[in-house]
Design an enzyme around this catalytic site. Structure first.
Site, short mmCIF file in Angstrom:
data_model
loop_
_atom_site.label_atom_id
_atom_site.label_comp_id
_atom_site.label_asym_id
_atom_site.label_seq_id
_atom_site.Cartn_x
_atom_site.Cartn_y
_atom_site.Cartn_z
CB VAL A 65 -0.98 -0.09 1.16
CG1 VAL A 65 -0.28 0.12 2.56
CG2 VAL A 65 -2.09 0.98 1.25
CB CYS A 66 1.87 4.01 -1.85
SG CYS A 66 0.85 4.13 -3.46
NE ARG A 67 -2.19 11.72 -0.26
CZ ARG A 67 -2.68 12.23 -1.06
NH1 ARG A 67 -2.92 12.09 -2.25
NH2 ARG A 67 -3.64 13.06 -0.54
CG MET A 93 -2.29 4.22 3.50
SD MET A 93 -2.61 3.03 4.29
CE MET A 93 -3.49 3.72 5.79
#
Length: 114
Positions: A65-67, A93
């Site tokens: 996961v990232c932004r 996220m």
């Protein structure tokens, strides 16, 4: 592998006991992250691959996961090439937060996605 073929999972579908790898930068992590996630900024993934491989030695799937999903897609693609079972968390996220999944912050302040 092309991104169109990259395995993805919706943030709401990540198992509560799933292995979550957060590849965002330190300031993003500090503002708000999923409890129990492993923080490994994208730029450190190659250098710390052994640490990650050891963490999922039991064959667990790595939910990256990232932004919003761009950086995590690249990392998931790399991890798959290294033989790990990795999936990109679609929406990142922001998707995690929108799905009502819990966040914690390093400061104790109200967590948020930076």
């Amino acid at each position: 592998m092309h991104f169109a073929q990259l395995p993805t999972v919706d943030a709401a579908a990540v198992p509560s006991d799933g292995f979550l790898l957060d590849v965002r930068e330190d300031d993003e992590w500090a503002a708000g992250h999923a409890e129990g996630a492993l923080h490994l900024p994208m730029g450190q993934v190659v250098l710390r691959l052994d640490e990650l491989t050891e963490a999922v030695a039991d064959g667990r799937q790595v939910h990256v996961v990232c932004r919003v999903g761009g950086r995590s897609a690249q990392v998931a693609q790399y991890l798959i090439a290294q033989g790990l079972d990795a999936v990109n968390v679609e929406g990142g996220m922001l998707g995690w937060e929108a799905a009502g999944r819990p966040l914690v912050s390093e400061s104790g302040d109200q967590p948020f996605v930076l």
